[in-house]
Design a protein around this motif. Structure first.
Motif, PDB file in Angstrom:
ATOM      1  N   LEU A 770      -2.704  -1.146  -4.941  1.00 28.46           N
ATOM      2  CA  LEU A 770      -1.468  -1.038  -5.718  1.00 28.46           C
ATOM      3  C   LEU A 770      -0.703  -2.355  -5.735  1.00 28.46           C
ATOM      4  O   LEU A 770      -0.081  -2.713  -6.746  1.00 28.46           O
ATOM      5  N   VAL A 771      -0.739  -3.073  -4.617  1.00 29.64           N
ATOM      6  CA  VAL A 771      -0.082  -4.389  -4.591  1.00 29.64           C
ATOM      7  C   VAL A 771      -0.757  -5.336  -5.575  1.00 29.64           C
ATOM      8  O   VAL A 771      -0.093  -6.072  -6.322  1.00 29.64           O
ATOM      9  N   HIS A 772      -2.090  -5.358  -5.608  1.00 34.77           N
ATOM     10  CA  HIS A 772      -2.797  -6.190  -6.582  1.00 34.77           C
ATOM     11  C   HIS A 772      -2.548  -5.716  -8.006  1.00 34.77           C
ATOM     12  O   HIS A 772      -2.658  -6.501  -8.957  1.00 34.77           O
ATOM     13  N   ALA A 773      -2.199  -4.446  -8.171  1.00 31.18           N
ATOM     14  CA  ALA A 773      -1.951  -3.919  -9.515  1.00 31.18           C
ATOM     15  C   ALA A 773      -0.694  -4.486 -10.141  1.00 31.18           C
ATOM     16  O   ALA A 773      -0.470  -4.340 -11.350  1.00 31.18           O
ATOM     17  N   LEU A 774       0.149  -5.134  -9.344  1.00 30.47           N
ATOM     18  CA  LEU A 774       1.347  -5.744  -9.925  1.00 30.47           C
ATOM     19  C   LEU A 774       1.002  -6.881 -10.871  1.00 30.47           C
ATOM     20  O   LEU A 774       1.823  -7.254 -11.710  1.00 30.47           O
ATOM     21  N   GLU A 775      -0.183  -7.483 -10.713  1.00 30.43           N
ATOM     22  CA  GLU A 775      -0.596  -8.556 -11.631  1.00 30.43           C
ATOM     23  C   GLU A 775      -0.788  -8.025 -13.045  1.00 30.43           C
ATOM     24  O   GLU A 775      -0.190  -8.554 -13.996  1.00 30.43           O
ATOM     25  N   PRO A 776      -1.575  -6.950 -13.257  1.00 32.68           N
ATOM     26  CA  PRO A 776      -1.736  -6.464 -14.634  1.00 32.68           C
ATOM     27  C   PRO A 776      -0.626  -5.511 -15.078  1.00 32.68           C
ATOM     28  O   PRO A 776      -0.334  -5.416 -16.275  1.00 32.68           O
ATOM     29  N   VAL A 777      -0.014  -4.770 -14.141  1.00 33.01           N
ATOM     30  CA  VAL A 777       0.988  -3.767 -14.509  1.00 33.01           C
ATOM     31  C   VAL A 777       2.260  -4.029 -13.708  1.00 33.01           C
ATOM     32  O   VAL A 777       2.545  -3.326 -12.720  1.00 33.01           O
ATOM     33  N   PRO A 778       3.034  -5.035 -14.073  1.00 32.29           N
ATOM     34  CA  PRO A 778       4.264  -5.308 -13.296  1.00 32.29           C
ATOM     35  C   PRO A 778       5.297  -4.198 -13.408  1.00 32.29           C
ATOM     36  O   PRO A 778       6.222  -4.143 -12.590  1.00 32.29           O
ATOM     37  N   GLY A 779       5.162  -3.286 -14.377  1.00 33.03           N
ATOM     38  CA  GLY A 779       6.109  -2.176 -14.486  1.00 33.03           C
ATOM     39  C   GLY A 779       6.024  -1.194 -13.352  1.00 33.03           C
ATOM     40  O   GLY A 779       6.921  -0.342 -13.194  1.00 33.03           O
TER      41      GLY A 779
END
Length: 914
Positions: A770-779
């Protein structure tokens, strides 16, 4: 001699054969019509003998053992400060192993060398011709032995590898006068019986001192004897023997060709070569030798030639000499000139020379006791340890100066130490059977008397003695001898008003706002920073980014210290822009180049060259490289660079370049194709998959506007079935972005994982995803803060504590993009004061799901009725036509909403957010 013959020649009976061979070798060289003058490289005795012989003989032709293709450079020596090195350089090779590139051959030249005396005499004497007869630089590598035997390792007394020792780089050294035993056993034998520590000291004691003021015949015979002895006792390495003999055949073939072409008499010529080659036994030796050797053709390698700065340390490091030996040789050269009163040859206009002493000062120096020429070498080792007045005065000066230098470096030295150093030097010389103390004896005495158990400063006494003896003299190539690129750099940096050719660091302050002409200097400095070694041009203040113009900059420049690197840039082109373009093309079109590498070249071409032409060319090549890639290792770098380039073009260009539009379309299709495989591939890390999704989601609007199909992305996500927990969480974030998963469902899934005892140990891996998901989905930033907070509150310590280093390393690695998002969101959610923490309730716990029992489309009727103008404007945008009908107070919009339920539902979501 008996012991050496027993140890290295098979027994004492071999001594007779060795002695007869020595006599034959010397006799052959002495009776050659073309006079052979044996020398040793950087030998003051050879230099003095050469200067004396040139004035006596006045030869019309001087044949010199040096690469024949280096001849045009020798005239540029008058524009330099010695020591310098003549260099042949090749970046693109032909018929040589690729791992050898770049090829470099250097021939260092010092003032205390016989070859410099010959060069100065030939170039400044009318009617004298200088002919270089050794193999060309191309043949040096054709005959190179690196593939057959490793390079000799530096001994314990060799100087350390520092900045000055690396002036020659990895170049192959061409030495005039290879007078060193060819194998370690013989050298160890000589050192042990000579009571010395290393070869440089042996040579100084047993060759330099006896021959320093000897006559020509004595010098010549001794050098020939030494060369013959080392040659006959050399090991029989077939390859090295063949290379040595081929060099001798090459040189004699060239000399006979020149004699035949010019008709010069051999008696009017002088052949200067190493003593090892002066006693050659090949059939081609002499003017009457056979002409059976055929010189092979050169390869198609394009060789470039120039002069580079050298130093005493660089020469010692390249040829395995002891530290300080070349500086001691320079000191011995000055002593020899004073003793013998020989006037050396110096190139007219030679820069950097120390002013010579007047005749009166030279005459005041008392010579040593007169000794007949025949006795100058005989009995030298048996002479009593007596000092003449000149050496005594010199030793006294050394003793006083070393104490003064030691006190400056923190040693508690006194006058008593000076006396002790003086007496100990004489004592050591006597114990070693030496007639007078040498600099090496003085160095040992200084270490014994001054350096106790600790070194108070940066330098020990041995290093202080080396500095006192002359230190590491570094040469400099003059402006007129520089290649066009180096001169152009100095000309373009002239507005800075700094003496950039001098060694050391120069601080440059560029106030570009008030002096716009300095922006051109800034461009040059940034290109030099990119091309030259670290430290040659270092930016203290200021940076260069896409789309930004410099205002003020501060630089530390040391172009004089890194003059060799600047000169070698001149071998690659005539301007730094040309060299930089070649470097960028070379990196972009390299066989191992990736799409990220090519995009880096595109960014550098835009940043440093401002070349739209080159950027477009490299961008089109990046598109081809990306299409050929079958892994996603470079996805993070590709994403970062494409984002920067896209932001730059959107703000500085009226339209996007065609290549970046094509790259976006191709990248969208390419990463959609690789996405399902990347989710299941163990070699693809989470950050690689995250970068792929970042490219797909970040470039989605542009890609769709260029004709890409969003269905391809949806299918790629639907076909992805990761097994790794981190990648699974990343897939959930992608599904939320695409609308295939709601936040409520994602929250329920995470709560279920925390409530499952079997899954709790793996829950931190889901959080990492989920932390890495901030790169593609900053929302999802607020949701990630919520998930991390729940993990800190509910995970047991045995699970939570081992995961914390992973979280910290993840944020540190991607902190530039992820950490600010989390910190900003956490600062918004959490209370700002500690006192408010007890009463604070997390918003995700206080949130109630909205429940609306009314039919769809009726939740915003009151709001619509209260704002009829806004409703009319939205209805016009949506293409709805109708009139307002009143049905009583407060219900003016009910009829229109009932006629268009879809519009009402859309407006409800738009206005209420529910």
């Amino acid at each position: 001699m008996q012991e050496a013959a027993t140890a290295f020649a098979g027994g004492p009976d071999a001594l007779e054969d060795i002695l007869l061979g020595l006599v034959a070798d010397v006799d052959r060289a002495v009776h050659e019509p073309l006079e052979v003058f044996p020398v040793c490289h950087h030998s003051p005795a050879s230099a003095v003998a050469m200067a004396r012989r040139l004035r006596e003989k006045q030869p019309k032709v001087v044949y010199l053992e040096l690469c024949e293709d280096m001849a045009p450079l020798l005239t540029e020596l008058r524009n330099c400060r010695l020591p310098v090195a003549v260099q042949a350089f090749a970046t693109e090779t032909d018929q040589f192993p690729a791992e050898w590139a770049p090829l470099s051959v250097v021939a260092p030249i010092t003032e205390a060398s016989a070859e410099y005396q010959a060069i100065a005499y030939a170039l400044d004497t009318p009617g004298v011709e200088l002919v270089l007869v050794d193999r060309s630089s191309d043949h040096v590598f054709q005959w190179d032995a690196r593939a057959h035997a490793p390079a000799p390792e530096a001994g314990p007394d060799a100087p350390p590898e520092d900045e000055e020792a690396a002036l020659h780089g990895d170049a192959v050294g061409v030495e005039i006068g290879d007078l060193r035993p060819r194998f370690a056993e013989l050298e160890e034998h000589l050192l042990r019986h000579g009571k010395v520590r290393h070869w440089s000291e042996w040579w100084h004691q047993y060759v330099e001192l006896p021959l320093g003021d000897s006559d020509h015949d004595t010098y010549r015979q001794v050098m020939l004897l030494i060369g013959s002895l080392f040659r006959r006792l050399a090991p029989g390495d077939p390859h090295r023997v063949r290379v040595d003999e081929d060099r001798e055949r090459y040189m004699w073939t060239r000399m006979r060709e020149h004699l035949a072409a010019t008709g010069t008499e051999p008696e009017d010529c002088l052949y200067v070569c190493g003593a090892f080659h002066a006693v050659s036994r090949v059939e081609e030796f002499g003017v009457r030798g056979s002409d059976t050797f055929e010189i092979g053709p050169r390869t198609a390698t394009r060789w470039l030639h120039g002069l580079i700065p050298s130093s005493h340390t660089a020469i010692e490091a390249q040829f395995g000499l002891a530290g300080g030996s070349v500086s001691i040789a320079a000191t011995q050269w000055a002593k020899n000139l004073k003793r013998t009163r020989v006037k050396p040859y110096v190139l007219e206009g030679q820069s950097g020379r120390r002013p010579s002493k007047s005749r009166k000062a030279v005459a005041a120096a008392a010579p040593g006791p007169a000794v007949p020429p025949s006795d100058r070498l005989t009995g030298f080792l048996g002479q009593p340890p007596a000092l003449d007045r000149l050496d005594e005065a010199e030793l006294l000066g050394w003793s006083v100066e070393i104490v003064r230098a030691a006190r400056r470096n923190g040693y508690l030295a006194s006058t008593a130490d000076a006396i002790a150093v003086f007496e100990t030097s004489i004592l050591l010389a006597g114990l070693r059977d030496r007639a007078r103390p040498t600099p090496y004896d003085f160095q040992d005495a200084a270490v014994t008397c001054i350096e106790k158990d600790t070194v108070p400063g940066r330098r020990d006494v041995r290093r202080i003695v080396e500095i006192m003896m002359g230190g590491d003299r570094v040469g400099q190539v003059g402006y007129d001898a520089l290649p066009p690129l180096a001169r152009d750099v100095h000309d373009r940096l002239a507005p800075l008003g700094l003496k950039l050719q001098q060694r050391g660091v120069r601080r440059a302050l560029l106030d570009i706002a008030s002096r716009p002409e300095l922006e051109a200097c800034s461009d040059v400095l940034w290109m030099l920073r990119y091309l030259m070694p670290q430290g040659s041009a270092r930016a203290i203040m200021g940076e260069r980014k896409l789309g930004e113009r410099p205002i003020q900059e501060s630089w530390d420049l040391s172009l004089g210290t890194h003059q060799r690197a600047l000169i070698e840039l001149g071998y690659e082109g005539v301007s730094i822009e040309q060299v930089l373009e070649q470097r960028l093309r070379r990196s972009a079109y390299a066989p191992q180049a990736t799409a990220a590498t090519v995009l880096a070249a595109v960014e550098d071409a835009t940043l440093y060259l401002r070349s739209r032409r080159l950027a477009d060319e490299l961008g089109n090549h990046a598109l081809q490289v990306l299409s050929a890639e079958r892994n996603v290792d470079g996805a993070p770098e590709v994403l970062r660079r494409v984002r920067r380039l896209l932001a730059y073009y959107r703000t500085s260009e009226p339209v996007l370049p065609p290549w970046i539009e094509a790259f976006t379309k191709a990248g969208y299709a390419h990463y959609c194709t690789l996405l399902p495989t990347a989710f299941t591939d163990d070699d693809a890390a989470v950050r690689h998959v995250s970068a792929m999704l970042g490219f797909l989601f970040g470039m989605e609007s542009l890609a769709l506007s260029l004709g890409c199909d969003r269905t391809q992305l949806e299918l790629a996500v639907a076909q992805s079935h990761p097994r790794d927990p981190a990648k699974t969480a990343l897939l959930w974030a992608a599904q939320v972005h695409l609308g295939r998963l709601t936040r409520a469902e994602l929250r329920a899934t995470c709560d279920g994982l925390l409530g499952n005892p079997l899954v709790v140990p793996a829950y931190p891996q889901y959080l990492s995803g989920l932390v890495h998901a901030l790169e593609p989905v900053p929302g999802l930033t607020d949701f990630v803060v919520e998930a991390v907070s729940n993990a800190f509150g509910r995970l047991p310590d045995p699970v939570l504590l081992p995961w914390l280093p992973t979280l910290i390393s993840t944020l540190r690695k991607d902190g530039s993009a992820l950490a600010p998002l989390l910190i900003r969101e956490a600062g918004r959610i959490f209370p700002g004061r500690l006192t408010a923490l007890d009463a604070w309730v997390p918003p995700w716990l206080d949130r109630a799901e909205p429940v609306d029992p009314r039919p769809a489309g009726t939740g915003g009727l009151a709001l619509l009725a209260a704002h009829p103008a806004a409703c009319d404007a939205v209805a016009g945008l949506l293409g709805c036509e109708g009139t307002w009908e009143t049905a009583g107070p407060g219900a003016s919009g009910a009829v229109l909403a009932a006629l268009h339920p879809d519009t009402a539902a859309a407006l409800e979501v738009l206005l209420t957010g529910v």
